[in-house]
Structure formats: structure tokens, C-alpha cells
Write a protein that holds these residues in place. Sequence first.
Motif, PDB file in Angstrom:
ATOM      1  N   VAL A 111      37.595 -11.697   8.455  1.00  0.00           N
ATOM      2  CA  VAL A 111      38.108 -10.723   8.140  1.00  0.00           C
ATOM      3  C   VAL A 111      37.515  -9.408   8.624  1.00  0.00           C
ATOM      4  O   VAL A 111      36.307  -9.782   8.850  1.00  0.00           O
ATOM      5  N   ILE A 112      37.802  -8.551   8.911  1.00  0.00           N
ATOM      6  CA  ILE A 112      36.895  -7.312   9.086  1.00  0.00           C
ATOM      7  C   ILE A 112      36.657  -6.447   8.166  1.00  0.00           C
ATOM      8  O   ILE A 112      37.627  -6.057   7.630  1.00  0.00           O
ATOM      9  N   LEU A 113      36.100  -5.862   7.835  1.00  0.00           N
ATOM     10  CA  LEU A 113      35.819  -4.938   6.893  1.00  0.00           C
ATOM     11  C   LEU A 113      35.269  -3.618   7.003  1.00  0.00           C
ATOM     12  O   LEU A 113      34.057  -3.454   7.173  1.00  0.00           O
ATOM     13  N   VAL A 114      36.186  -2.722   7.181  1.00  0.00           N
ATOM     14  CA  VAL A 114      35.963  -1.271   7.589  1.00  0.00           C
ATOM     15  C   VAL A 114      36.082  -0.194   7.072  1.00  0.00           C
ATOM     16  O   VAL A 114      36.555   0.213   5.709  1.00  0.00           O
ATOM     17  N   SER A 115      34.415   0.654   6.488  1.00  0.00           N
ATOM     18  CA  SER A 115      34.353   1.032   5.174  1.00  0.00           C
ATOM     19  C   SER A 115      34.267   2.361   6.255  1.00  0.00           C
ATOM     20  O   SER A 115      33.102   2.571   7.132  1.00  0.00           O
ATOM     21  N   THR A 116      34.121   3.679   5.262  1.00  0.00           N
ATOM     22  CA  THR A 116      34.108   5.654   5.940  1.00  0.00           C
ATOM     23  C   THR A 116      33.892   5.646   4.396  1.00  0.00           C
ATOM     24  O   THR A 116      34.331   5.362   3.460  1.00  0.00           O
ATOM     25  N   SER A 117      33.158   6.768   4.923  1.00  0.00           N
ATOM     26  CA  SER A 117      32.679   7.834   3.708  1.00  0.00           C
ATOM     27  C   SER A 117      33.973   9.281   4.277  1.00  0.00           C
ATOM     28  O   SER A 117      33.638   9.904   3.157  1.00  0.00           O
ATOM     29  N   ARG A 118      34.692   8.767   4.684  1.00  0.00           N
ATOM     30  CA  ARG A 118      35.393  10.222   4.609  1.00  0.00           C
ATOM     31  C   ARG A 118      36.644   9.689   3.866  1.00  0.00           C
ATOM     32  O   ARG A 118      37.577   8.552   4.223  1.00  0.00           O
ATOM     33  N   THR A 119      37.596  11.552   3.939  1.00  0.00           N
ATOM     34  CA  THR A 119      38.578  11.168   2.954  1.00  0.00           C
ATOM     35  C   THR A 119      39.577  10.897   3.957  1.00  0.00           C
ATOM     36  O   THR A 119      40.475  10.199   3.441  1.00  0.00           O
ATOM     37  N   ASP A 120      39.598  11.224   4.967  1.00  0.00           N
ATOM     38  CA  ASP A 120      41.070  11.160   5.359  1.00  0.00           C
ATOM     39  C   ASP A 120      40.841   9.403   6.251  1.00  0.00           C
ATOM     40  O   ASP A 120      41.791   8.977   7.234  1.00  0.00           O
ATOM     41  N   LEU A 121      39.907   8.973   5.789  1.00  0.00           N
ATOM     42  CA  LEU A 121      40.035   7.038   6.465  1.00  0.00           C
ATOM     43  C   LEU A 121      38.947   7.157   7.441  1.00  0.00           C
ATOM     44  O   LEU A 121      38.725   6.896   7.991  1.00  0.00           O
ATOM     45  N   SER A 122      40.677   7.839   8.298  1.00  0.00           N
ATOM     46  CA  SER A 122      39.712   7.688  10.323  1.00  0.00           C
ATOM     47  C   SER A 122      40.815   8.147  11.007  1.00  0.00           C
ATOM     48  O   SER A 122      42.115   8.993  10.572  1.00  0.00           O
ATOM     49  N   GLU A 123      40.383   8.746  12.366  1.00  0.00           N
ATOM     50  CA  GLU A 123      41.372   9.292  13.024  1.00  0.00           C
ATOM     51  C   GLU A 123      42.956   8.210  12.921  1.00  0.00           C
ATOM     52  O   GLU A 123      43.937   9.130  13.243  1.00  0.00           O
ATOM     53  N   GLU A 124      42.555   7.527  13.241  1.00  0.00           N
ATOM     54  CA  GLU A 124      44.190   6.523  13.160  1.00  0.00           C
ATOM     55  C   GLU A 124      45.108   6.784  11.859  1.00  0.00           C
ATOM     56  O   GLU A 124      46.206   7.418  12.131  1.00  0.00           O
ATOM     57  N   PHE A 125      44.690   6.945  11.476  1.00  0.00           N
ATOM     58  CA  PHE A 125      44.837   7.645   9.872  1.00  0.00           C
ATOM     59  C   PHE A 125      45.763   9.254  10.105  1.00  0.00           C
ATOM     60  O   PHE A 125      46.958   9.421  10.239  1.00  0.00           O
ATOM     61  N   ARG A 126      44.433   9.743  11.146  1.00  0.00           N
ATOM     62  CA  ARG A 126      45.426  11.032  10.963  1.00  0.00           C
ATOM     63  C   ARG A 126      46.526  11.099  12.071  1.00  0.00           C
ATOM     64  O   ARG A 126      46.592  12.600  12.127  1.00  0.00           O
ATOM     65  N   LYS A 127      45.832  10.654  12.880  1.00  0.00           N
ATOM     66  CA  LYS A 127      47.488  10.993  13.929  1.00  0.00           C
ATOM     67  C   LYS A 127      48.492   9.441  14.161  1.00  0.00           C
ATOM     68  O   LYS A 127      49.409  10.233  15.068  1.00  0.00           O
ATOM     69  N   GLY A 128      48.463   8.958  13.105  1.00  0.00           N
ATOM     70  CA  GLY A 128      49.592   8.480  12.754  1.00  0.00           C
ATOM     71  C   GLY A 128      49.919   7.214  13.484  1.00  0.00           C
ATOM     72  O   GLY A 128      50.881   6.679  12.842  1.00  0.00           O
ATOM     73  N   LEU A 129      48.977   6.490  13.676  1.00  0.00           N
ATOM     74  CA  LEU A 129      48.572   4.755  13.735  1.00  0.00           C
ATOM     75  C   LEU A 129      48.888   3.958  12.681  1.00  0.00           C
ATOM     76  O   LEU A 129      49.687   2.822  12.908  1.00  0.00           O
ATOM     77  N   ARG A 130      48.410   4.657  11.714  1.00  0.00           N
ATOM     78  CA  ARG A 130      48.700   3.687  10.999  1.00  0.00           C
ATOM     79  C   ARG A 130      49.086   4.666   9.727  1.00  0.00           C
ATOM     80  O   ARG A 130      48.703   6.019   9.403  1.00  0.00           O
ATOM     81  N   SER A 131      49.934   4.442   8.516  1.00  0.00           N
ATOM     82  CA  SER A 131      49.492   5.259   6.622  1.00  0.00           C
ATOM     83  C   SER A 131      49.417   4.376   6.349  1.00  0.00           C
ATOM     84  O   SER A 131      50.045   2.933   5.840  1.00  0.00           O
ATOM     85  N   ILE A 132      49.587   4.724   5.075  1.00  0.00           N
ATOM     86  CA  ILE A 132      49.739   4.301   3.256  1.00  0.00           C
ATOM     87  C   ILE A 132      51.167   3.997   2.882  1.00  0.00           C
ATOM     88  O   ILE A 132      51.753   4.958   3.147  1.00  0.00           O
ATOM     89  N   ALA A 133      52.108   3.026   3.150  1.00  0.00           N
ATOM     90  CA  ALA A 133      52.643   2.598   2.198  1.00  0.00           C
ATOM     91  C   ALA A 133      53.130   2.388   0.894  1.00  0.00           C
ATOM     92  O   ALA A 133      54.458   3.349   0.579  1.00  0.00           O
ATOM     93  N   GLN A 134      51.973   1.999   0.344  1.00  0.00           N
ATOM     94  CA  GLN A 134      52.149   2.115  -1.083  1.00  0.00           C
ATOM     95  C   GLN A 134      50.817   2.082  -1.658  1.00  0.00           C
ATOM     96  O   GLN A 134      49.416   1.732  -1.102  1.00  0.00           O
ATOM     97  N   GLY A 135      50.642   2.327  -3.100  1.00  0.00           N
ATOM     98  CA  GLY A 135      49.910   3.323  -3.925  1.00  0.00           C
ATOM     99  C   GLY A 135      48.679   3.661  -2.598  1.00  0.00           C
ATOM    100  O   GLY A 135      49.106   5.373  -2.298  1.00  0.00           O
TER     101      GLY A 135
END
Length: 420
Positions: A111-135
Motif C-alpha cells: 500500500v502507498i500512503l500519499v500524505s499532503t498538507s494541501r486542502t485540495d489534496l493534490s492536482e489530480e483532485f483539482r483537475k478532476g482525475l480523482r474525486s470524492i465519491a463518499q464522505g
Amino acid sequence: MYLFQNAVRNIFRNKGRNIILALITFLIIFAVTVSFLISGSTKSIISNARAQFGSQVFIVSAGAKEPELSDYLKYGESDLLQKMELSMRSYGRLDGLRALDEEIPDENANVILVSTSRTDLSEEFRKGLRSIAQGSAPEKKDECLVSEDFAKLNGLSVGSRVKIAPAGTGKDGTAALTVSGIYSDNSINGTGGQAGMPLYNRNNEMITTAETAIAIDFIANSTGRQFEAAYFLKNPDSLEDFEKELRDKGLPPDCSVTVNEEEYKQVVGPAEKLSKISNIFLMIVLALGAAVLVLVSVMSMRERKYEVGVLRAMGMKKGNVILGMLTETVLITAVCLAIGLGGGTAAAGPAAEILTQQTVKTGPSDSGQEENFQTVEIRMTSAAAVEISLVALVLAGISSAAGILYITRFEPNRILSERN
């Protein structure tokens, strides 16, 4: 009042000549408006990029050993900084759970643990490559995001607990994280499908806060971890003072303190080219426009020579004649200015978009250049409107002055005698 009323009558009395003059004036104001707005917007992009990337500082290690994690945290304790952003990719082993593409569980990392202090998590979430489905995204310590596929495989839901142990033999410890949310991966590359290679599957990535990862010793110091710290200065000019402060805190000599020049060039490069093109276009329009207006004004005044002679013979002072002609020009310019400002503002957006596309295409081959270049947002401001109005009035004054100087150098008797 008489001069104003006579100027209005003269405008409608000589419709053909004034329509041509108004059309030329409108085209010049229209082009000037487009150039002004594009140039002003690109200057804003350049200024914002300098403030953003000029204040974003990284520590680059040229030696075999880079600073410890605790050192990076210590460097962030400075009054010169407005904030510090941390990101880390580290490895662990699931305790009691299965990883995607894992065949036989062993002591290796899965397993890979990706940690960040950014509120938008990462560029992938900002660009729509990933999105929060639940929670929701992890905010508190010991919270994490897991993928939909991973949650389905292990029967997890929001609120479930996930245990992680250190990878490899001879290492002790376990960390328990609470699933705060489940994300969906919308990318088409790197989603796995290689049996026995769970680390190649993006959906085995667990996302958590930097605070959580740093507090877990075997995660923060896992073999092969990738750590990055970005420091944001309150003032870009304080870079030397910040570097001096880091040296005093023990920053090794083979480590350099640099700004984010690559992204700065990717953003500013096309913007500077676009600004240069719009400025050149503006200069050409002003030069040609002034020349055409002067020519049209002189030709118009030649036709009105007899009218001026009659007015002067009737006793009208030369100053009143000049004032009347200037009033006509100002009225025509004012109407063209109102239409030109609206039309130029509407056309500046599409024009900027076309120029931006051409600028990026003709620039160096760099896939990140087009992604990082900011969209030119066209907005008419009061300052821009005032500047364009002043340019229009100056052009009107130049064109009128040329015609007036031509016509008023003749005496009334000479004008009338030439007519006869």
C-alpha cells in the motif's frame, strides 16, 4: 450654446464625410480597446505569477544525503513565511486487509500512503482525475481516503478502520486510520491489472494528512519514501534573508534554496509573448490610425474652406471657428468611443483565446506549458476605460489640429476670392 448646436447641425449636414470619419474612428477605438484589455490582463497574469512562484521556495539537495524530515519542519518555523506545504509518498503493509492485484500476502509493501498538507489534496483532485465519491477529505489526524475498488475488495465504508504495519521483516508497530471518505479514480492510466504487483495499482493509494504521516515513524522513515516541502514567502524579495536563516539552522552547503522557476516560465512565457503581440499591434494601430485620421481631416477641411471663409467674413472669431470644429470632432469621437468600448470588450475575449492558442503552439514543445498557462480573463476596468478615452481624445485632437492648422492659415478674403 450656439457653437454646440451649429456643430450638431454640421454633423448631420455633411453625413457622407462624417460617416467615413466615424467609421475610421470606431475601428481605431475598437482595435485599441482589444489591445489595451489583452495587454492589461496579461500584465495581471505576469504580476500574479511573480508573486506566486517568486515566493514559492524549494530546497534542492545536490549531495548524497538530504536533510532529515525534522529539519524540513524546523526550516518552516520562520517569520518570513506565510505558509509551508508538505507532501510525501511512503510505503507500508496492510494488516488484516488485502491489496488490489495482491496474490499471496507477504511482508513486502502493498500500500502507498500519499500524505499532503494541501486542502485540495493534490492536482489530480483539482483537475478532476480523482474525486470524492463518499464522505469527505481527511482533516483530522489519523483519517484517510481509500479508493472505491479497495473499499469494495475489503468491505470498507466511511468510518471503517484500516491498520497499516511496516513493510519488511524485523520491524514492529501498527498504525490505525479511520476512513473519512472514499474516492473514485477517473484516470485511465496506472490503475493496475498486473497480478502480484500491488504497488503499481493507483487504487491502492491511501490519502491522508501530512500531520498523520509524520506522526507514524515507520511511515515517515519508510524505505524509498519521497518527501517534498514547499515554503511560501510573505515577500518574494526576502529570499536571501530566508536562505541565510536556513544556513544558520544547519542547512548543508550542498543544498540550494531555489524558487519555482520552471512553472513560472511556463505561465509567464506565453503571457509575455501575448503581451508583446498586443503592444506591437497597439503601436501599429495608433500610428496608422493617426495618419489616416490626419489625412481624412485635411481632406475634409479643404472641402470646408469656403464655409470657414463665410463664417470669418461674417465676423466670427478664429477661436470660435476652431472651437466649433473641435466640438464636431469630439461629438463624433464620443459616440464612436461608447460603441467601440462595448464592441472591443466583447471581442477581446475570443481574440485573446485565439492568440493564446497560437502562442502556446508556436512556443517550445512542453505539455505542461498549455496546462499551467492561465486563461486570460478580460475585464473592463474604470482605469482601462479612462486610458482608452484619453487615447481617443488625443487622436481626435491630432486629427483636428492638422485640419484646423491647414484651414485657418488662410485669410477670409483669400478664401472667398479663390472660391470666386
